[in-house]
Design a protein around this motif. Structure first.
Motif, PDB file in Angstrom:
ATOM      1  N   ALA A 201      44.731 -39.990  -9.882  1.00 48.66           N
ATOM      2  CA  ALA A 201      44.962 -39.390 -11.196  1.00 48.66           C
ATOM      3  C   ALA A 201      44.979 -40.503 -12.233  1.00 48.66           C
ATOM      4  N   THR A 202      44.407 -40.224 -13.392  1.00 54.53           N
ATOM      5  CA  THR A 202      44.341 -41.247 -14.437  1.00 54.53           C
ATOM      6  C   THR A 202      45.103 -40.845 -15.694  1.00 54.53           C
ATOM      7  N   GLY A 203      45.457 -39.574 -15.814  1.00 53.25           N
ATOM      8  CA  GLY A 203      46.181 -39.175 -17.016  1.00 53.25           C
ATOM      9  C   GLY A 203      46.817 -37.810 -16.865  1.00 53.25           C
ATOM     10  N   LEU A 204      47.842 -37.586 -17.691  1.00 53.33           N
ATOM     11  CA  LEU A 204      48.529 -36.301 -17.707  1.00 53.33           C
ATOM     12  C   LEU A 204      48.631 -35.825 -19.157  1.00 53.33           C
ATOM     13  N   ASP A 205      48.176 -34.615 -19.403  1.00 55.66           N
ATOM     14  CA  ASP A 205      48.311 -33.983 -20.718  1.00 55.66           C
ATOM     15  C   ASP A 205      49.347 -32.876 -20.578  1.00 55.66           C
ATOM     16  N   LEU A 206      50.583 -33.191 -21.001  1.00 56.66           N
ATOM     17  CA  LEU A 206      51.689 -32.237 -20.815  1.00 56.66           C
ATOM     18  C   LEU A 206      51.479 -30.976 -21.647  1.00 56.66           C
ATOM     19  N   ALA A 207      51.022 -31.161 -22.907  1.00 58.87           N
ATOM     20  CA  ALA A 207      50.865 -30.006 -23.788  1.00 58.87           C
ATOM     21  C   ALA A 207      49.719 -29.124 -23.320  1.00 58.87           C
TER      22      ALA A 207
ATOM     23  N   ASP B  36      58.472 -27.262 -15.657  1.00 62.35           N
ATOM     24  CA  ASP B  36      57.388 -27.043 -14.684  1.00 62.35           C
ATOM     25  C   ASP B  36      56.771 -28.323 -14.141  1.00 62.35           C
ATOM     26  N   VAL B  37      57.425 -29.444 -14.381  1.00 59.43           N
ATOM     27  CA  VAL B  37      56.942 -30.731 -13.854  1.00 59.43           C
ATOM     28  C   VAL B  37      58.068 -31.395 -13.065  1.00 59.43           C
ATOM     29  N   TYR B  38      57.796 -31.676 -11.802  1.00 57.73           N
ATOM     30  CA  TYR B  38      58.794 -32.281 -10.917  1.00 57.73           C
ATOM     31  C   TYR B  38      58.229 -33.563 -10.325  1.00 57.73           C
ATOM     32  N   ALA B  39      59.133 -34.427  -9.861  1.00 59.52           N
ATOM     33  CA  ALA B  39      58.677 -35.639  -9.161  1.00 59.52           C
ATOM     34  C   ALA B  39      59.438 -35.755  -7.851  1.00 59.52           C
TER      35      ALA B  39
ATOM     36  N   GLY C 274      54.323 -38.649 -22.428  1.00 62.19           N
ATOM     37  CA  GLY C 274      55.550 -38.051 -22.949  1.00 62.19           C
ATOM     38  C   GLY C 274      56.649 -37.963 -21.904  1.00 62.19           C
ATOM     39  N   LEU C 275      56.297 -38.131 -20.628  1.00 62.22           N
ATOM     40  CA  LEU C 275      57.344 -38.185 -19.601  1.00 62.22           C
ATOM     41  C   LEU C 275      58.096 -39.514 -19.732  1.00 62.22           C
ATOM     42  N   THR C 276      59.377 -39.465 -19.400  1.00 62.42           N
ATOM     43  CA  THR C 276      60.152 -40.701 -19.433  1.00 62.42           C
ATOM     44  C   THR C 276      59.945 -41.461 -18.130  1.00 62.42           C
ATOM     45  N   VAL C 277      59.475 -42.703 -18.256  1.00 61.98           N
ATOM     46  CA  VAL C 277      59.247 -43.546 -17.095  1.00 61.98           C
ATOM     47  C   VAL C 277      60.106 -44.788 -17.243  1.00 61.98           C
ATOM     48  N   ALA C 278      60.953 -45.066 -16.274  1.00 65.05           N
ATOM     49  CA  ALA C 278      61.790 -46.265 -16.287  1.00 65.05           C
ATOM     50  C   ALA C 278      62.005 -46.662 -14.829  1.00 65.05           C
TER      51      ALA C 278
END
Lengths: 380, 67
Positions: free
Chosen positions: A80-86, A259-262, A241-245
């Motif tokens: 995967a190269t990208g995520l478009d949340l909207a 609707d998005v889980y990890a 737009g997801l928080t990544v830390a």
């Protein structure tokens, strides 16, 4: 939900996909994996595979028939190269876009590397096979990092007759996780087996002839294995737009957004049992969190907090190490059964007077089980 | 539908996760902690627990044959 997408086709992603189906989800289910191989098990890579006791076919997690029964749109060999949340799409390296109305992110981690070329790492089956081809009697292996992965690999290499140098920046290997006393025991075991363990040593680069230490010394090697931790695979989420830390930040339900889980190595979530935000790179957690993420994605209203007791094991020589709980947070360690000197013991880890974990070496299951039960009952 | 449990014993890492999830179906050997299947063809009332046990097995050593 009609278009579920799971990004990552290793233990966590597979568990998520299977759970969706088992829970009755009948819509489209896309499973995307960067590696070309069908889902396989990684813990044996630094154990039976490196030791040539097993061939890679033993790692396969599901047969072709079992995978087919899941009715997947299985996209292997494409990251995967990208995520478009909207817009609710995942972009793939082959230029396609996959729409979703439910998403599980399980892209795992990749090995941290050092400056310089030519070192081995240990994450994929190809990594393990590449290293094992180069090991044998009299070969000189330098392992950078005496964490569990480095220590297991060093033990296997000794068993194959290699000369092994194990370099560790900390004064005592694994002390941050298991405490100084237990870390000392692990160090002694490696030295008894002829590993040249050097602690308090900082490595600055890999060179053609070995590794260069921070003080300029060259440690010569035929092969170098770098096992200095890993980095979550989140670059594809930059700007999403997801928080990544240091991982995809999730709540106690493993949700990163609606609707998005990890799940698995890549997920950093709040574990209410320990009152801590954690990211756990253990095999069991991958499966458990994949299952939890899938359940919560299907039934968000009745979401159950994901509050596991982490578990890991490690095999080094004839020593089997098992740990339950979240040892990293401990402020005291007590040997509650057996003795360190006998290499048969149970160590109990506490924080602020509360039991947070146990680690056992060479103890019968019944001796460990009482402590596991105690962990589940501990009030936080 | 019934279910048969196949344990790949050399794969077992003695975690005991299966015993915690399905104590009526799995146990562990005292000497090395390797799993023992107490009931290889569990009844329908135990199937959910057994599926969970197979799923959380860290060594992927529990195989379920459903027929």
């Amino acid at each position: 939900m009609k278009e579920a997408v799971v990004v990552g086709a290793s233990a966590a992603g597979l568990a998520a996909a299977e759970t969706l189906r088992r829970q009755g989800y009948a819509g489209k289910l896309t499973l995307i994996g960067e590696e070309l191989a069908a889902p396989y098990d990684r813990p044996p890579l630094s154990k039976q595979i490196l030791a040539s006791q097993w061939e890679p076919d033993r790692l396969v997690l599901r047969t072709e028939i079992e995978l087919a029964a899941l009715d997947l749109d299985l996209r292997l060999g494409v990251g995967a190269t990208g995520l478009d949340l909207a817009g609710r799409t995942v972009a793939l390296a082959d230029g396609t876009r996959v729409p979703y109305d439910g998403l599980v992110i399980a892209t795992g981690v990749r090995p941290r590397r050092l400056p310089g070329q030519g070192a081995h790492v240990m994450r994929t089956v190809d990594d393990a096979l590449a290293l094992r081809k180069r090991l044998g009697p009299g070969r000189r292996l330098v392992v950078v990092g005496a964490g569990f992965l480095g220590a297991e690999s060093a033990a296997v290499a000794r068993g194959l007759g290699c000369d092994v140098v194990l370099l560790e920046p900390a004064p005592v290997p694994l002390a941050h996780a298991v405490g100084t006393q237990v870390g000392q025991v692990f160090a002694e075991v490696h030295r008894e087996h002829g590993v040249d363990l050097r602690t308090g040593v900082a490595v600055s680069a890999v060179t053609e002839s070995g590794v260069r230490l921070a003080d300029g010394t060259l440690v010569e090697a035929d092969e170098v294995l770098v096992a200095v931790g890993s980095i979550p695979n989140t670059a594809w989420l930059d700007g999403s737009g997801l928080t990544v830390a240091d991982g995809v930040v999730c709540d106690e339900f493993s949700a990163a957004a609606p609707d998005v889980y990890a799940a698995g190595d890549v997920a950093r979530w709040h574990n209410p049992r320990f009152g801590e935000t954690m990211r756990v790179e253990h095999r069991t957690n991958a499966a458990e969190q994949g299952m939890a993420a899938a359940r919560n994605l299907l039934h968000p209203g009745e979401g159950k907090p994901f509050d596991p007791i982490p578990y890991f094991w490690s095999d080094q020589y004839d020593m089997k190490i098992q740990a339950y709980g979240y040892l990293r947070g401990h402020d005291s360690v007590e040997i509650v059964d057996g003795a360190l000197a006998d290499r048969r013991f149970v160590a109990a880890y506490s924080r602020a007077g509360r039991l947070v974990g146990v680690l056992a070496v060479g103890m019968p299951p019944k001796a460990i089980r009482a402590w596991r039960v105690a962990l589940t009952k501990e009030e936080r | 539908m019934s279910m048969r449990i196949e344990l790949d014993e050399p794969k077992c890492v003695a975690a005991g996760q299966c015993v915690m999830v399905a104590p009526d179906v799995f146990d562990q050997r005292d000497e090395d902690g390797v799993a023992i299947v107490l009931d290889a063809e569990p009844g329908p009332e135990q199937e959910d627990e057994v599926r969970e046990a197979a799923a959380v097995c860290p060594a992927a050593a529990i195989k379920l044959v459903e027929r």
